[in-house]
Every structure is written in structure tokens, then in C-alpha cells.
Design an enzyme around this catalytic site. Structure first.
Site, mmCIF file in Angstrom:
data_model
loop_
_atom_site.group_PDB
_atom_site.id
_atom_site.type_symbol
_atom_site.label_atom_id
_atom_site.label_comp_id
_atom_site.label_asym_id
_atom_site.label_seq_id
_atom_site.Cartn_x
_atom_site.Cartn_y
_atom_site.Cartn_z
ATOM 1 N N CYS A 49 -105.886 38.236 4.919
ATOM 2 C CA CYS A 49 -105.210 37.675 6.093
ATOM 3 C C CYS A 49 -105.860 36.357 6.490
ATOM 4 C CB CYS A 49 -105.283 38.672 7.252
ATOM 5 S SG CYS A 49 -104.743 37.977 8.813
ATOM 6 N N CYS A 52 -107.629 36.732 10.180
ATOM 7 C CA CYS A 52 -108.730 37.655 10.485
ATOM 8 C C CYS A 52 -110.064 36.897 10.595
ATOM 9 C CB CYS A 52 -108.849 38.721 9.386
ATOM 10 S SG CYS A 52 -107.845 40.199 9.689
ATOM 11 N N HIS A 114 -106.851 43.191 13.137
ATOM 12 C CA HIS A 114 -105.652 42.831 12.381
ATOM 13 C C HIS A 114 -104.435 43.674 12.761
ATOM 14 C CE1 HIS A 114 -103.530 41.267 8.864
ATOM 15 N NE2 HIS A 114 -103.153 42.497 8.593
ATOM 16 N N ASN A 152 -93.845 34.823 17.928
ATOM 17 C CA ASN A 152 -92.863 35.439 17.034
ATOM 18 C C ASN A 152 -93.473 36.733 16.580
ATOM 19 O OD1 ASN A 152 -90.814 33.539 16.844
ATOM 20 N ND2 ASN A 152 -91.917 32.383 15.273
ATOM 21 N N SER A 160 -94.663 35.034 9.891
ATOM 22 C CA SER A 160 -95.231 34.967 8.543
ATOM 23 C C SER A 160 -96.536 35.742 8.421
ATOM 24 C CB SER A 160 -95.458 33.503 8.165
ATOM 25 O OG SER A 160 -96.350 32.893 9.073
ATOM 26 N N HIS A 163 -100.930 39.641 11.489
ATOM 27 C CA HIS A 163 -102.046 39.605 12.456
ATOM 28 C C HIS A 163 -101.511 39.127 13.813
ATOM 29 C CE1 HIS A 163 -106.539 39.273 12.989
ATOM 30 N NE2 HIS A 163 -106.053 38.805 14.131
ATOM 31 N N HIS A 165 -100.638 37.240 16.867
ATOM 32 C CA HIS A 165 -100.905 35.834 17.203
ATOM 33 C C HIS A 165 -99.680 35.203 17.851
ATOM 34 C CE1 HIS A 165 -98.501 35.423 13.598
ATOM 35 N NE2 HIS A 165 -98.241 34.183 13.976
ATOM 36 N N GLN A 167 -98.203 30.978 19.218
ATOM 37 C CA GLN A 167 -98.315 29.558 18.891
ATOM 38 C C GLN A 167 -98.184 28.710 20.147
ATOM 39 O OE1 GLN A 167 -96.297 27.988 15.489
ATOM 40 N NE2 GLN A 167 -95.639 29.992 14.773
HETATM 41 P P1 H2U Z 1 -95.585 32.605 12.738
HETATM 42 O O1 H2U Z 1 -95.950 32.712 14.188
HETATM 43 O O2 H2U Z 1 -94.157 32.241 12.537
HETATM 44 O O3 H2U Z 1 -96.016 33.793 11.968
HETATM 45 O O4 H2U Z 1 -96.427 31.416 12.154
HETATM 46 C C1 H2U Z 1 -97.820 31.505 11.919
HETATM 47 C C2 H2U Z 1 -98.368 30.106 11.843
HETATM 48 O O5 H2U Z 1 -99.665 30.134 11.284
HETATM 49 C C3 H2U Z 1 -97.508 29.212 10.984
HETATM 50 O O6 H2U Z 1 -96.996 28.189 11.802
HETATM 51 C C4 H2U Z 1 -99.840 28.965 10.550
HETATM 52 C C5 H2U Z 1 -98.488 28.674 9.939
HETATM 53 O O7 H2U Z 1 -98.306 27.306 9.768
HETATM 54 N N1 H2U Z 1 -100.884 29.155 9.556
HETATM 55 C C6 H2U Z 1 -101.924 28.252 9.479
HETATM 56 O O8 H2U Z 1 -101.966 27.291 10.251
HETATM 57 N N2 H2U Z 1 -102.915 28.433 8.531
HETATM 58 C C7 H2U Z 1 -102.925 29.450 7.625
HETATM 59 O O9 H2U Z 1 -103.826 29.547 6.818
HETATM 60 C C8 H2U Z 1 -101.841 30.453 7.640
HETATM 61 C C9 H2U Z 1 -100.771 30.281 8.660
HETATM 62 ZN ZN ZN Z 2 -105.736 39.680 10.092
#
Ligand code: H2U
Ligand code: ZN
Length: 345
Positions: A49, A52, A114, A152, A160, A163, A165, A167
Site C-alpha cells: 500500500c 501505509c 490500513h 472518495n 484507487s 487505505h 484517506h 484529498q
Molecule cells: P483516490 O482518493 O481517488 O483513491 O485517490 C488517491 C490519490 O492518491 C490519487 O489522487 C494519489 C493518487 O494520485 N497517490 C499518490 O499521490 N501517490 C501514490 O504513491 C499513490 C496514490
Molecule cells: Zn495502507
């Protein structure tokens, strides 16, 4: 106004959009798609992940061994802080209007664990998320007019990373949603000399039928004009226009309300209830924000089960939103489920 059993339309006072409500369609047979239910992660730490603690992200950076929340600049941000004005862009060109958009995107990990989603976190742990939202809102709104904080949740919403989170996207321009909400709140204020959402809170408390949670500082309703089946609107009962203005009591109460709401969501279909949620703050460059009231929207896609979602297609894409389940019935379902998470029951 209570449950209407005939086909009718309701107006979203914040956006000006209408929704078609068809309660009689609710019992129709369903032979459509059932989405595969994504298996919820069970491990507290996943070596693969990117979010994490201690792991390496896509850009090669190492996450610290964080204890509660952790924020980093999105490695693939849709907005970039500084770009020189492009001579190729002309806001004057009527049929090809464009403008430069500068900004910043951050990712907020809610917990080092996680597998822990918001309803499974304690009120104190969610309180740390609220503090982090406020801190980054305050910091970014010093530089940008419009700061969007959102989550999301669930693969079905295009999330995506499992974990937990959210934004933050910050930019100078007003996004289309903020522009529409500002316009409609301003029109209402000019007409009534009171804030639209302040009056709306009073009316919903008086009517009760769409109320899901009523706490000291917050009200959760399935809004009268809800488009998504279990959409909710989380409203500040106090005259607060942005997250920066929340005090400790309001934040602690908010953490409890988020825990209860997300728990109720999970209990509806006994699954990790997917949604997109996000905050609407007054934009920074206003002469006065008296017409604004801080609020959050929750837009969950599920309709009939953990695997059958509402499709916003055909008529919704070409005309306007349509729903079968009334807002009043959805609110009753959310009130009637337990406020103890089903995994603990
Ligand atoms: P979601 O909230 O749609 O899952 O998006 C997760 C964000 O995490 C996504 O915008 C970022 C992606 O660009 N991300 C990173 O910045 N670095 C990473 O190593 C994985 C995901
Ligand atoms: Zn994680």
C-alpha cells in the site's frame, strides 16, 4: 412537506437543478447489474500500500511512521502551483473559452491502520482528521480562493487506494459547484436578509421527516432535493462559513456526527458503504460571506443492496436527476438502522 406518493419534481435550492421523483417505480423488478462487492481489507498494514506508514510511494518517497493522520502532496496532482499564463489561452474567445488553472492537491491519510474506515475509528481519532482538515483548509485558503476537501470511498466510486484517506484540491478559480451555490445563496440572502441554509436548518428541524442526526452543532438530513438514493447534507447549525472558524466544541461534536452517520451508512446494507463526500466552504474572495453556511455533501451510489447501485445514465445525463425512493423514506431507513456498527453488533 412530507412524503409525496405521486410523481413530482423538487428543486435543489443550492444549485438550481431539479430532480424528478417517481415513488411508484420503487417496486419494479430489477434484473440489472450487480457490482462485485469489493472485499474490505483486513490487514492492519499492507506492504504493497502506497499510503501505509513506512512504505514507499509511487514517486520514491518514504512515508514516515505516522501515528494518526499524514498529509503529502499528491504525486499525480491534477493542479500544479505555478504556471506562467499561457499566451495560447484566451478568455475572450467566445466559442473556445479557457483559462489558466493553478493550484495544489494533497492526500490526507486518516489513520495508520490500513483496514480502518471512518466508522471504525474512535471519535477522538476522527477528531484528528477534522483537525487536519481544518489545518490544511486554513493553510491553503491563505493562498487560494477555493479549497475542496473530499473523500472518495470504495472501488465503486473509483477510489484507487483502499487505505482510508481523503484529498484536498485548492485553486484560485471558483469550481462550478461553488459558483452555483454562491449564486443561489446570494439570491436568497438578497430576498430574505437571512442565509438560505440557516432557514433550511430551522425548517428541517421543524418538519423532522428528513432528519437523520440532530446534534448540538450539526444537522444531518436527506435533503428535500436529494438526487442520490441515500444522499445526505451535513449542515452547521451555527453561523459558520468555513472550516477555519470551527472551535473545539464544534469539531468534537462533528467527529461524533461523522462516526454516527458513516456507521448508519454501513449498517444499511451491512457493508463498507461507498460514497463521495466533501465540504463546501465559502470562497475566500467575497466582500461578505453572510449568505454562506459551511456544509458537507455525502453522495453514496448504492440503491438496493451492497452490490446494486443507482446508475445516473439516460434521462439523468440528458435531462435531470431522477429517483424512486423518496428523501423521506431514505431518511427513515437511515434513522431506523442501529448507530452501533454491524461488525461490533
Ligand atoms: P483516490 O482518493 O481517488 O483513491 O485517490 C488517491 C490519490 O492518491 C490519487 O489522487 C494519489 C493518487 O494520485 N497517490 C499518490 O499521490 N501517490 C501514490 O504513491 C499513490 C496514490
Ligand atoms: Zn495502507
Amino acid at each position: 412537506m412530507s412524503n409525496l406518493e405521486f410523481t413530482h419534481r423538487r428543486r435543489n435550492q443550492l444549485t438550481g437543478d431539479w430532480v424528478l421523483v417517481s415513488p411508484h417505480r420503487n417496486n419494479r423488478p430489477w434484473k440489472g447489474a450487480a457490482e462485485a462487492s469489493a472485499a474490505a481489507p483486513t490487514a492492519d498494514h499492507d506492504p504493497n500500500c502506497a499510503l501505509c506508514p513506512g512504505n514507499t510511494r509511487a514517486n520514491g518517497e518514504h512515508n514516515p511512521d505516522y501515528a494518526d493522520t499524514f498529509v503529502f502532496a499528491n504525486d499525480f496532482g491534477a493542479l500544479i502551483p505555478t504556471q506562467s499564463d499561457s499566451a495560447e489561452i484566451s478568455a475572450e474567445e467566445e466559442l473556445f473559452t479557457a483559462e489558466v488553472a493553478n493550484g495544489e492537491c494533497r492526500v490526507i491519510c486518516f489513520s495508520p491502520v490500513h483496514s480502518k474506515t471512518l466508522p471504525e475509528m474512535t471519535q477522538a481519532e476522527i477528531g484528528k482528521v477534522v483537525d487536519t482538515w481544518q489545518q490544511h483548509y486554513s493553510e491553503l485558503s491563505a493562498s487560494y480562493n477555493c479549497v475542496h476537501i473530499f473523500e472518495n470511498k470504495g472501488e465503486i466510486m473509483g477510489c484507487s487506494q483502499p487505505h482510508p484517506h481523503g484529498q484536498v484540491w485548492a485553486h484560485d478559480h471558483w469550481s462550478s459547484e461553488i459558483a452555483a451555490e454562491d449564486r443561489n445563496q446570494q439570491l436568497y440572502f438578497d430576498k430574505h436578509q437571512s442565509a438560505l441554509l440557516a432557514d433550511y436548518v430551522d425548517r428541517e428541524i421543524a418538519e423532522q421527516v428528513r432528519v437523520v442526526i440532530d446534534s448540538a452543532h450539526w444537522l444531518v438530513v436527506v435533503p428535500f432535493w436529494a438526487a442520490w438514493p441515500f444522499e445526505t447534507l451535513l449542515l452547521s447549525k451555527d453561523p459558520v462559513a468555513s472550516m477555519a472558524d470551527l472551535d473545539a466544541g464544534q469539531k468534537d461534536d462533528l467527529a461524533g456526527v461523522i462516526k454516527e452517520l458513516t456507521t448508519r451508512y454501513d449498517n444499511v446494507f451491512k457493508c463498507s458503504f461507498p460514497y463521495s463526500m466533501g465540504w463546501h466552504n465559502a470562497p475566500k474572495n467575497l466582500d461578505s460571506d453572510s449568505h454562506w453556511r459551511l456544509h458537507a455533501h455525502f453522495y453514496p451510489p448504492l440503491l438496493r443492496s451492497a452490490t446494486v447501485k443507482k446508475h445516473m445514465v439516460g434521462y439523468e445525463m440528458l435531462a435531470e436527476s431522477q429517483r424512486d425512493l423518496t428523501a423521506e423514506t431514505a431518511a427513515k431507513i437511515l434513522r431506523d438502522v442501529s448507530d452501533i456498527h454491524y461488525k461490533k453488533g
